[in-house]
Write a protein that holds these residues in place. Structure first.
Motif, short mmCIF file in Angstrom:
data_model
loop_
_atom_site.label_atom_id
_atom_site.label_comp_id
_atom_site.label_asym_id
_atom_site.label_seq_id
_atom_site.Cartn_x
_atom_site.Cartn_y
_atom_site.Cartn_z
N PHE A 22 -2.78 3.57 -3.07
CA PHE A 22 -2.76 3.28 -4.25
C PHE A 22 -2.54 1.33 -3.19
O PHE A 22 -1.92 1.19 -2.64
N THR A 23 -2.34 0.90 -3.95
CA THR A 23 -1.93 -1.06 -3.86
C THR A 23 -0.88 -1.42 -5.45
O THR A 23 -1.42 -0.36 -6.17
N ASN B 125 0.98 -1.52 -0.11
CA ASN B 125 -0.18 0.16 0.01
C ASN B 125 0.87 1.48 -0.06
O ASN B 125 2.14 1.22 0.66
N MET B 126 0.27 2.32 -0.66
CA MET B 126 0.92 3.36 -1.17
C MET B 126 0.21 5.00 -0.10
O MET B 126 -0.64 4.61 -1.28
N SER C 37 3.62 -1.10 -10.18
CA SER C 37 2.34 -0.60 -11.11
C SER C 37 1.22 -0.62 -10.08
O SER C 37 1.34 -1.35 -9.38
N TRP C 38 0.75 0.60 -10.00
CA TRP C 38 0.12 1.15 -8.54
C TRP C 38 -1.61 0.89 -8.83
O TRP C 38 -1.83 2.25 -10.11
N GLU C 39 -2.35 0.70 -8.19
CA GLU C 39 -3.76 0.69 -8.68
C GLU C 39 -4.22 2.23 -7.32
O GLU C 39 -4.04 2.32 -6.01
N ASP C 40 -5.40 3.09 -7.82
CA ASP C 40 -5.40 3.54 -6.79
C ASP C 40 -6.95 3.12 -6.43
O ASP C 40 -7.69 2.55 -6.72
N ALA C 41 -6.66 3.18 -4.93
CA ALA C 41 -7.59 2.46 -3.73
C ALA C 41 -8.59 3.40 -3.41
O ALA C 41 -8.99 3.37 -2.56
#
Length: 506
Positions: free
Chosen positions: A211-212, A195-196, A218-222
């Protein structure tokens, strides 16, 4: 207020005339690292580095990372060299925040104005499942739109880093393009994802976005992890999140209006995060504090700024000396800053503390100073060089009184620098000028003395930084160049108060 003005004025005129010598300039006492003092036996005492600066110049935002017995404190190196690039990452290593090894710059800024990271900003370091260390940092370029992005570098030893520009993460349309910084990365065992947390803005208010990732590339917006809950629209800079002895803690710094380090408490990683009764550790002399723990000890690491023109009467500048507080956890999970016992152990040499001057109504008995409440009263001591520790217990004080510590006194024996317990305002205040009734406090924290029978004070002074701990509940950090190499004292303004067992140590 008019009555207090009159008291101070009359009191100043009534102070016994004692020659203080010519006033020293800041420059004469700034360089104190190599100074020595003598104890009761006349033996020379080596100095201590308590608030480290940087071999590169000064310390900005800190990013502590604990690994294998060592706290690796990455920091923005404030070089102030006039170059177009600025704020490379430096590294200071310590095991207990009482001694330090500075490795200098380990991640430099970009080489050209076309680079996203011509200036580096705050970030964090994590050890990945691949066994490598991963740094995530802010790349800032004022010539770009967007100005900020999260960037990635890897290392096998935390000193030699390889940047991976293709992993750069920019804000999506739902976040502020030019406020997207201070990444804090952690691993969540339950879902097997990294997690970021990122400080940014959404709908014109400061938020911490999450973000995960499963590969740190590569990061996905959470979505929004936490939204400003202070009644302002301020950005929430330098977030950190960790668990310590059964509680989860989220820390951040409000970029405006107060510039304080706050924290929140939760029973789980997902919250809800609640505001403790006292949600700060220090005043505005301590900023950008990041939490870190080894499991047994919990610290918050930030910095105390220098002053503009390196002059005590000026405003704070950005960057200065690293300041670290050990945090004590209460049964309800609340946290309070305390003097690090490892630091206190360094000060084993007691110095002679005898008043050289005092007002007529002041009484002295076995190391204690008592004031009768007769207008302005003070007792002054000789100057102390280098790093030192002052300890005292303040007793028998009026609950609405005004009393404290003065440094660099003028010809009327009034401090040009004053730390004050102000019972009338229920605050601890710092004034970087002698006329405290006509000035605005440069720093303050709410602190109600009416519920305390005594105030146990420990005050560290080193390299122009003064950090006071009170009753193991509050820290109070200020920049005072002239706290070293000039006289100091204790005082009261129209109030009865006793400073019991005043001691000083090197």
């Amino acid at each position: 207020m008019q009555r207090l003005n009159a008291l101070v004025l009359v009191g100043i005129l009534a102070v016994a005339s004692v020659g203080c010598g010519a006033e020293k300039t800041n420059e004469e006492v700034v360089d104190t690292v190599e100074t020595k003092e003598e104890n009761y036996l006349g033996e020379s005492i080596e100095d201590h580095v308590i608030f480290p600066a940087s071999v590169e110049g000064l310390v900005g935002d800190t990013m502590p990372f604990y690994d294998d017995g060592t706290y690796n404190v990455f920091y923005l190196a404030d070089q102030r060299d006039g170059k177009q690039g600025y704020h490379p990452w430096g590294l200071i290593k310590t095991t207990d925040f009482s001694s330090y090894e500075d490795k200098g710059v380990v991640i430099n800024y970009g080489e050209s104005v076309e680079d996203q990271d011509i200036a580096l900003g705050t970030g964090s370091v994590i050890k990945g499942k691949d066994g490598q260390y991963h740094a995530f940092y802010t790349g800032h370029n004022d010539m770009f739109e967007p100005k900020e992005a999260v960037m990635h570098a890897v290392s096998s030893d935390m000193e030699n880093w390889e940047k991976i520009p293709e992993d750069t993460l920019y804000a999506g349309d739902n976040y502020a393009q030019n406020d997207f910084r201070d990444p804090y990365v952690y691993y969540v065992e339950s879902d097997g994802l990294y997690n970021m947390l990122v400080a940014t803005r959404k709908d014109n208010i400061g938020v911490i976005a999450r973000f995960t990732s499963d590969d740190l590339k590569s990061w996905e917006d959470a979505g929004v992890f936490f939204e400003n809950d202070m009644g302002t629209d301020s950005n929430l800079e330098c977030p950190s999140l960790l668990t310590y002895k059964g509680k989860w803690y989220l820390a951040f710094s409000d970029q405006w209006p107060d510039r304080l380090v706050h924290y929140r408490i939760a029973d789980s990683i997902d919250g809800p995060f609640t505001i403790p009764d006292q949600d700060i550790f220090d005043c505005n002399g301590f900023y950008a504090g990041r939490m870190e723990t080894d499991g047994d000890n919990l610290y918050v690491v930030g910095w105390n700024g220098t002053k503009k023109k390196h002059t005590d009467s000026e405003d704070y500048d950005w960057g200065g000396n690293m300041v670290t507080h050990l945090l004590r956890q209460n049964e309800d999970g609340s946290l309070f800053p305390v003097l690090n016992p490892k630091v206190e152990e360094l000060f084993s040499n007691e110095l002679a503390v005898e008043p050289l001057k005092m007002t007529e109504t002041t009484s002295v008995e076995e190391g204690s100073i008592s004031f009768a409440g007769d207008q302005y009263e003070m007792a002054g001591f000789k100057d102390l060089l280098g790093s030192y520790l002052i300890k005292t217990t303040i007793k028998e004080f009026d609950k609405d009184g005004m009393f404290g510590f003065c440094f660099n006194t003028n010809d009327e024996n009034v401090g040009r620098l004053n730390i004050i317990f102000n019972g009338a305002t229920n605050r601890i205040e710092f004034y970087n000028g002698e006329n405290i009734m006509e000035r605005k406090a440069q720093s303050y924290v709410d602190f109600d003395i009416s519920g305390s029978d005594q105030l146990d004070v420990s005050m560290l002074v080193s390299d122009g930084v003064v950090c006071m701990y009170v009753n193991e509940k509050m820290a109070f950090t200020t920049r005072m160049y002239m706290a070293q190499g000039s006289d100091w004292g204790v005082f009261g303004v129209g109030t009865k108060v006793k400073f019991d067992n005043i001691r000083a140590y090197k």
